[in-house]
Design a protein around this motif. Structure first.
Motif, short mmCIF file in Angstrom:
data_model
loop_
_atom_site.label_atom_id
_atom_site.label_comp_id
_atom_site.label_asym_id
_atom_site.label_seq_id
_atom_site.Cartn_x
_atom_site.Cartn_y
_atom_site.Cartn_z
N GLN A 13 0.83 -1.20 0.00
CA GLN A 13 0.00 0.00 0.00
C GLN A 13 0.86 1.25 0.00
O GLN A 13 2.00 1.22 0.50
CB GLN A 13 -0.91 0.01 1.23
CG GLN A 13 -2.01 -1.04 1.18
CD GLN A 13 -3.02 -0.85 2.29
OE1 GLN A 13 -2.74 -0.17 3.29
NE2 GLN A 13 -4.19 -1.43 2.13
N PRO A 14 0.37 2.33 -0.55
CA PRO A 14 1.12 3.59 -0.49
C PRO A 14 1.48 3.94 0.95
O PRO A 14 0.66 3.79 1.85
CB PRO A 14 0.13 4.60 -1.09
CG PRO A 14 -0.72 3.79 -2.01
CD PRO A 14 -0.88 2.47 -1.32
N GLY A 15 2.72 4.38 1.11
CA GLY A 15 3.22 4.68 2.45
C GLY A 15 3.85 3.49 3.13
O GLY A 15 4.48 3.65 4.19
N SER A 17 6.26 -0.21 3.34
CA SER A 17 7.68 -0.53 3.16
C SER A 17 7.85 -1.93 2.61
O SER A 17 6.98 -2.80 2.78
CB SER A 17 8.41 -0.44 4.51
OG SER A 17 8.36 0.86 5.04
N ARG A 66 14.17 7.92 1.05
CA ARG A 66 13.15 6.88 1.21
C ARG A 66 13.73 5.48 1.04
O ARG A 66 13.29 4.54 1.71
CB ARG A 66 12.02 7.07 0.18
CG ARG A 66 11.30 8.39 0.30
CD ARG A 66 10.07 8.44 -0.61
NE ARG A 66 10.39 8.28 -2.02
CZ ARG A 66 9.93 7.32 -2.80
NH1 ARG A 66 9.11 6.40 -2.32
NH2 ARG A 66 10.27 7.27 -4.09
N ASN A 83 11.07 2.55 1.79
CA ASN A 83 10.08 3.09 2.73
C ASN A 83 9.26 4.18 2.06
O ASN A 83 9.64 4.69 1.01
CB ASN A 83 10.79 3.67 3.96
CG ASN A 83 11.58 2.63 4.73
OD1 ASN A 83 11.22 1.45 4.77
ND2 ASN A 83 12.68 3.05 5.34
N SER A 84 8.14 4.51 2.68
CA SER A 84 7.27 5.57 2.15
C SER A 84 6.99 5.37 0.67
O SER A 84 7.11 6.30 -0.14
CB SER A 84 7.91 6.94 2.39
OG SER A 84 8.14 7.14 3.78
N LYS A 86 5.46 4.94 -2.97
CA LYS A 86 4.47 5.70 -3.72
C LYS A 86 4.02 4.88 -4.93
O LYS A 86 4.78 4.02 -5.41
CB LYS A 86 5.09 7.02 -4.20
CG LYS A 86 5.69 7.87 -3.10
CD LYS A 86 6.38 9.09 -3.71
CE LYS A 86 7.01 9.96 -2.63
NZ LYS A 86 7.68 11.15 -3.21
N SER A 116 -3.36 0.90 -3.51
CA SER A 116 -4.33 0.66 -2.44
C SER A 116 -5.46 -0.23 -2.95
O SER A 116 -6.36 -0.58 -2.18
CB SER A 116 -4.89 1.99 -1.92
OG SER A 116 -5.42 2.74 -2.99
#
Length: 116
Positions: A13-15, A17, A66, A83-84, A86, A116
């Protein structure tokens, strides 16, 4: 020769890791730089991150802060911690090894999808 085997990617999902790993075998002594590339549909393959045998790292501007590239010499493994994440990070990610001025050995690629 050098063989590279990447871990399986996945759907994140976005956000979120994800950590990719790349196990290196063969003529490891001849490698001077390891890297991670990615290729999104309809786009050229781009260098995401690289690490030299001396430990120097460089990153694409789009992932700085990131993503982190690291290596465990005892395990002959290179990692890409992401991480994080997009949606624009969605791509096939490739591990690569350079034994000279250019990357010459490639893994099979692993799909990373951020959605998502």
């Amino acid at each position: 020769q050098v063989q590279l085997v990447e871990s399986k990617g996945g759907l994140v999902q976005p956000g979120g890791s994800l950590r990719l790993s790349c196990v290196v075998s063969g003529s490891i002594f001849s490698i001077n730089t390891m890297g991670w590339y990615r290729q999104a549909p309809g786009k050229q393959r781009e260098l995401v991150a690289a690490i030299t045998s001396g430990g120097s790292r460089n990153y694409a501007d789009s992932v700085k802060g990131r993503f982190t590239i690291s290596r465990d010499n005892a395990k002959n493994t290179v990692y890409l911690q992401m991480n994080s994440l997009k949606p624009e990070d969605t791509a096939v990610y490739y591990c690569a090894a350079a034994r000279g001025p250019a990357f010459s050995n490639w893994g099979q690629g692993t799909q990373v999808t951020v959605s998502s």
